[in-house]
Design a protein around this motif. Structure first.
Motif, PDB file in Angstrom:
ATOM      1  N   LYS A   1       0.853  -1.133   0.035  1.00  0.00           N
ATOM      2  CA  LYS A   1      -0.012  -0.086   0.214  1.00  0.00           C
ATOM      3  C   LYS A   1       0.885   1.296   0.072  1.00  0.00           C
ATOM      4  CE  LYS A   1      -3.826  -2.323   0.465  1.00  0.00           C
ATOM      5  NZ  LYS A   1      -4.837  -2.450  -0.589  1.00  0.00           N
ATOM      6  N   ARG A   2       2.084   1.297  -0.368  1.00  0.00           N
ATOM      7  CA  ARG A   2       3.133   2.507  -0.283  1.00  0.00           C
ATOM      8  C   ARG A   2       2.589   3.500  -1.124  1.00  0.00           C
ATOM      9  NH1 ARG A   2       5.397  -1.863  -3.386  1.00  0.00           N
ATOM     10  NH2 ARG A   2       6.311  -1.322  -5.176  1.00  0.00           N
TER      11      ARG A   2
ATOM     12  N   LEU B   1      -0.339   4.482  -1.372  1.00  0.00           N
ATOM     13  CA  LEU B   1      -1.527   5.111  -0.530  1.00  0.00           C
ATOM     14  C   LEU B   1      -1.162   5.828   0.605  1.00  0.00           C
ATOM     15  CD1 LEU B   1      -4.211   2.230  -1.215  1.00  0.00           C
ATOM     16  CD2 LEU B   1      -3.684   4.337  -2.653  1.00  0.00           C
ATOM     17  N   TRP B   2      -0.079   5.315   1.319  1.00  0.00           N
ATOM     18  CA  TRP B   2       0.419   5.850   2.576  1.00  0.00           C
ATOM     19  C   TRP B   2       1.672   6.526   2.520  1.00  0.00           C
ATOM     20  CZ3 TRP B   2      -0.973   0.427   4.749  1.00  0.00           C
ATOM     21  CH2 TRP B   2      -2.384   0.238   5.124  1.00  0.00           C
ATOM     22  N   SER B   3       1.695   7.568   3.435  1.00  0.00           N
ATOM     23  CA  SER B   3       3.018   8.411   3.525  1.00  0.00           C
ATOM     24  C   SER B   3       4.252   7.542   4.092  1.00  0.00           C
ATOM     25  CB  SER B   3       2.782   9.443   4.423  1.00  0.00           C
ATOM     26  OG  SER B   3       2.946   9.120   5.666  1.00  0.00           O
TER      27      SER B   3
ATOM     28  N   VAL C   1       4.001   6.945   7.792  1.00  0.00           N
ATOM     29  CA  VAL C   1       2.849   5.600   8.128  1.00  0.00           C
ATOM     30  C   VAL C   1       3.564   4.326   7.897  1.00  0.00           C
ATOM     31  CG1 VAL C   1       0.720   4.557   7.701  1.00  0.00           C
ATOM     32  CG2 VAL C   1       0.989   6.976   7.869  1.00  0.00           C
ATOM     33  N   LEU C   2       4.495   4.133   6.803  1.00  0.00           N
ATOM     34  CA  LEU C   2       5.178   2.832   6.384  1.00  0.00           C
ATOM     35  C   LEU C   2       6.088   2.575   7.316  1.00  0.00           C
ATOM     36  CD1 LEU C   2       5.533   3.187   2.439  1.00  0.00           C
ATOM     37  CD2 LEU C   2       3.932   1.897   3.828  1.00  0.00           C
TER      38      LEU C   2
END
Length: 219
Positions: free
Chosen positions: A93-94, A96-98, A101-102
């Motif tokens: 989901k990289r 979609l997320w900052s 967050v990762l």
């Protein structure tokens, strides 16, 4: 006029319903077709990966129980594969997320894995004393701190990912020293040297790759 397309699931459903290829359905818009095919391939490989890990977990549980009439080593496999699945899903989901967050999610998974592994080893009688607070947590925090430093620098500098990997390995020399110091490696100087040499080599290598990548984009 700007083009607007339905979501991926709707496009695939229409393709199956009318027996039309994606090329025809999207009027041969190759960029959109390639994007959808790439997404479909990622979903397919993701499903295969999760299925393999799921079957592996089930087989290990069955074999372990059949041989020992108890669940021991299979719990370690279970915990490891679930943690790997969580990391794969997170980085899947990289887009979609900052990065924050990762890295934050990865940090949580790694620390949780260390703590749960400690519990599993104790319950399974593989170890007699907990190592989480004394060893696993401090070592995890050392390396996660380096990862956070690299992430913050990457966000500030916005340079090639190769430079960030290079920075991580160079900082890894410090991480290796602190790790060996924490676990009381003997002799300390030899352990530090052994961990520092590959970190230095990889740091220099990825720095060169970063330079090569930057020059290639300029051409």
């Amino acid at each position: 006029m700007d083009k607007n397309y339905p979501d991926l699931e709707t496009v695939i459903a229409l393709s199956d319903l009318y027996q039309l290829s994606l090329d025809i359905l999207l009027k041969e818009d190759q960029n959109v077709v390639k994007g959808i095919e790439k997404t479909m391939n990622k979903k397919m490989w993701g499903t295969i990966f999760y299925s393999i890990t799921g079957v592996s977990i089930l087989l290990c549980l069955i074999i372990n129980f059949a041989l020992n009439q108890n669940l021991t080593w299979s719990l370690i496999v279970l915990l490891s594969l679930i943690s790997i699945d969580a990391l794969v899903y997170l980085f899947g989901k990289r887009n979609l997320w900052s990065p924050i967050v990762l890295v934050g999610g990865s940090s949580f998974i790694i620390i949780a894995f260390s703590g749960l592994l400690d519990r599993v080893l104790l319950v399974s009688n593989y170890i007699n004393q907990s190592f989480f607070l004394s060893t696993a947590l401090p070592i995890s925090l050392i390396w996660l701190s380096l990862l956070w430093i690299v992430t913050v620098v990457q966000l500030r500098m916005r340079w090639s990912i190769f430079y960030s990997v290079s920075l991580f390995f160079l900082l890894g020399i410090i991480g290796g020293f602190l790790t060996n110091l924490l676990v009381s490696s003997e002799p300390l100087w030899f352990s530090v040297l052994i961990s520092a040499i590959p970190c230095l080599f990889l740091g220099i290598l990825f720095s060169f790759l970063g330079n090569y990548s930057a020059k290639s984009r300029e051409l």
